[in-house]
Each structure stands twice: as C-alpha cells, then as structure tokens.
Scaffold this motif. Structure first.
Motif, short mmCIF file in Angstrom:
data_model
loop_
_atom_site.label_atom_id
_atom_site.label_comp_id
_atom_site.label_asym_id
_atom_site.label_seq_id
_atom_site.Cartn_x
_atom_site.Cartn_y
_atom_site.Cartn_z
N UNK A 188 0.86 -1.18 0.00
CA UNK A 188 0.00 0.00 0.00
C UNK A 188 0.90 1.23 0.00
N UNK A 189 0.41 2.35 -0.51
CA UNK A 189 1.25 3.55 -0.58
C UNK A 189 1.80 3.93 0.80
N UNK A 190 3.09 4.22 0.82
CA UNK A 190 3.73 4.64 2.05
C UNK A 190 4.19 3.53 2.96
N UNK A 191 3.94 2.29 2.56
CA UNK A 191 4.36 1.15 3.36
C UNK A 191 5.26 0.23 2.56
N UNK A 192 6.03 -0.58 3.27
CA UNK A 192 6.91 -1.53 2.60
C UNK A 192 6.10 -2.68 2.01
N UNK A 193 6.64 -3.26 0.97
CA UNK A 193 6.02 -4.44 0.38
C UNK A 193 6.17 -5.60 1.37
N UNK A 194 5.08 -6.33 1.57
CA UNK A 194 5.10 -7.43 2.52
C UNK A 194 4.77 -8.76 1.84
N UNK A 195 5.42 -9.80 2.32
CA UNK A 195 5.11 -11.15 1.86
C UNK A 195 3.86 -11.63 2.57
N UNK A 196 2.90 -12.15 1.81
CA UNK A 196 1.69 -12.67 2.45
C UNK A 196 1.54 -14.16 2.28
N UNK A 197 2.17 -14.75 1.25
CA UNK A 197 2.05 -16.18 1.08
C UNK A 197 3.15 -16.68 0.16
N UNK A 198 3.52 -17.92 0.35
CA UNK A 198 4.57 -18.53 -0.45
C UNK A 198 4.24 -19.99 -0.67
N UNK A 199 4.58 -20.50 -1.84
CA UNK A 199 4.38 -21.92 -2.13
C UNK A 199 5.67 -22.47 -2.71
N UNK A 200 6.05 -23.65 -2.25
CA UNK A 200 7.28 -24.27 -2.72
C UNK A 200 7.15 -24.70 -4.18
N UNK A 201 8.26 -25.08 -4.76
CA UNK A 201 8.28 -25.43 -6.18
C UNK A 201 7.32 -26.57 -6.52
N UNK A 202 7.21 -27.54 -5.62
CA UNK A 202 6.34 -28.69 -5.86
C UNK A 202 4.90 -28.42 -5.45
N UNK A 203 4.70 -27.36 -4.68
CA UNK A 203 3.38 -27.09 -4.12
C UNK A 203 3.12 -27.79 -2.81
N UNK A 204 4.09 -28.55 -2.33
CA UNK A 204 3.88 -29.34 -1.13
C UNK A 204 4.01 -28.56 0.17
N UNK A 205 4.55 -27.35 0.10
CA UNK A 205 4.73 -26.53 1.29
C UNK A 205 4.22 -25.13 1.03
#
Length: 125
Positions: free
Chosen positions: A42-59
C-alpha cells in the motif's frame, strides 16, 4: 528466466472473494524449480510477503494477516500460481504482486525476483 504477470484484481465488497492468478511466460521450463510468493503493498508502506508456495506445491506459508482466509496453490502444468482470497477486509486493499523465490523454498521479499507489474485489489462498500 521467466516473466510473471498477475491478474484478477478488482473492486469487491467486504466479506467477498477474489482469485488472483500469476502466470509465467518466456523460459517457463524452469517454473517448477522455484518457490513463488504473493506480496502486497500500500502507498507509504513496505512491500510485505503474504504467502509462499514451494516449487512442488507441497509446502505453503501465510502471514498472520491472511492466514485462514487466503489459500495459495499452483498448477505447474499451466505455469500458474493462484491466490484464493476469501472474507476480504478493507485492510486487504493493496497492489498485489507475485515473484519467484531464489530456490525451491522460501519467498523473502529481499531476494525475490521476476516481479510482475501488480494487480489492484480494492475492498470497499
């Protein structure tokens, strides 16, 4: 390397749902080598990670702010990662980006690359 393009952002009412897509193009034969993450800013704030998926999708992993409401998934045959967003709140309003992690696991914003152009999600009545 491949490029990533986000889509699916829209204006939605509080409590509504959206599904974002992150599609790879270019040298997509390496798509299934890497973790892919969703981030928002959002404007004025740092970019944040909200979700991540591993290469296989298993994690998968989620930030506390979206856990239980958002679901990340990937279809390596289609070179696409999805973010299903339910029970949306006004504070979810942001530009959403996807990017690849440096390896098969992990999506730290400091080391992610191949950033897409972003898609706007606005949650408002």
């Amino acid at each position: 390397q491949f490029a990533l393009v986000e889509s699916g952002g829209d204006l939605v009412q509080p409590g509504g749902s959206l599904r974002l897509s992150c599609a790879a193009s270019g040298f997509t034969f390496t798509f299934n080598y890497y973790a892919i993450g969703w981030f928002r800013q959002v404007p004025g704030k740092e970019r944040e990670e909200i979700s991540c998926i591993s290469s296989s999708g298993g994690s998968t992993s989620y930030s506390d702010s979206v856990k239980g409401r958002f679901t990340i998934s990937r279809d390596n045959a289609k070179n696409t990662v999805y973010l299903q967003m339910n029970s949306l709140k006004p504070e979810d309003t942001a530009v959403y980006y996807c990017a690849r992690g440096p390896s098969s696991q992990g999506c730290d914003v400091r080391t992610a690359s191949s950033w897409g152009q972003g898609t706007q999600v606005t949650v408002s009545s």
